[in-house]
Enzyme design. Structure first.
Site, short mmCIF file in Angstrom:
data_model
loop_
_atom_site.label_atom_id
_atom_site.label_comp_id
_atom_site.label_asym_id
_atom_site.label_seq_id
_atom_site.Cartn_x
_atom_site.Cartn_y
_atom_site.Cartn_z
N SER A 196 -141.09 -27.78 73.68
CA SER A 196 -141.47 -29.01 73.12
C SER A 196 -142.02 -28.94 71.48
CB SER A 196 -142.41 -29.74 73.89
OG SER A 196 -143.54 -29.41 73.64
N HIS A 223 -152.29 -23.52 69.36
CA HIS A 223 -152.98 -23.30 70.28
C HIS A 223 -153.63 -24.75 70.61
CE1 HIS A 223 -155.41 -21.06 73.06
NE2 HIS A 223 -156.35 -21.88 72.61
N ASN A 282 -149.11 -19.62 65.01
CA ASN A 282 -148.93 -19.76 66.49
C ASN A 282 -149.65 -21.36 66.47
OD1 ASN A 282 -148.93 -19.77 69.29
ND2 ASN A 282 -151.11 -18.90 69.33
#
Length: 194
Positions: free
Chosen positions: A12, A110, A108
């Site tokens: 997503s 998170h 990244n």
């Protein structure tokens, strides 16, 4: 700017990147999507958009990302012309030699306000700890678990009737806006350094 995406699940966040590229708010293209899960929906999403895909074979290891596999992954990304690597629900710790191949070029996202709650299911950790807010963070990847320098971060209030699923869904809405914004920011810095 050419992006490479590594993911293990539904993708997503990659879809949010694709949407930002399509609507002209992110000047980039995704050159390659790799997954350590051959059945991951992220691969289907990529194929639907005509993006090259591949599978990362970790030799049966559930969580380990062997060095030789990381070296092969780095080579595949380089061959695809990738300049910036985006982890999108990739559930393995990236170490060297992948970090060496893309120094300060691996991002990244998170679902927590780092440095609080690194690791898996961080929204549940925040909820269980009785926190008043959770959120998400886009950060550079280093050789720790969710310890790299923060690029962007945004909080989400934890409501009294929140379940883990409801809170996670609210965090994901923010993730889908924050990740493309962070890629834009890093992309500008890369352009300025050329």
């Amino acid at each position: 700017m050419v992006l490479g995406v590594l993911g293990s699940g539904s993708g997503s966040n990659m879809q949010a990147i694709i949407d930002a590229i399509a609507d002209g708010t992110l000047d980039a293209r995704i050159g390659l999507v790799l997954s350590d899960n051959p059945d991951a929906f992220i691969l289907e999403r990529a194929k639907k958009h005509g993006i090259e895909t591949g599978v990362i074979d970790c030799g049966g290891f559930k969580t380990k990302f062997p060095e030789e596999v990381q070296a092969e992954t780095a080579l595949r990304l380089k061959q695809a012309g990738v300049e910036l690597v985006c982890l999108a629900g990739f559930l393995r710790l990236v170490k060297r030699p992948l970090l060496d191949a893309f120094p300060n070029r691996i991002l990244n996202i998170h679902p927590a306000l780092l440095p609080a709650y690194p690791g898996l299911e961080s929204w549940k950790q925040a909820l269980d700890a009785g926190e008043k807010e959770a959120g998400c963070t886009v950060h550079f990847v280093d050789d720790g678990m969710d310890t790299g320098p923060i690029i962007l971060q945004e909080s989400v209030p934890i409501l009294s009737d929140d379940t883990a699923e409801v809170l996670h869904a609210r965090i994901q809405v923010i993730e889908h806006r924050l990740y493309p914004a962070a890629i834009r920011k890093v992309g500008r810095e890369i352009e300025e350094s050329r």
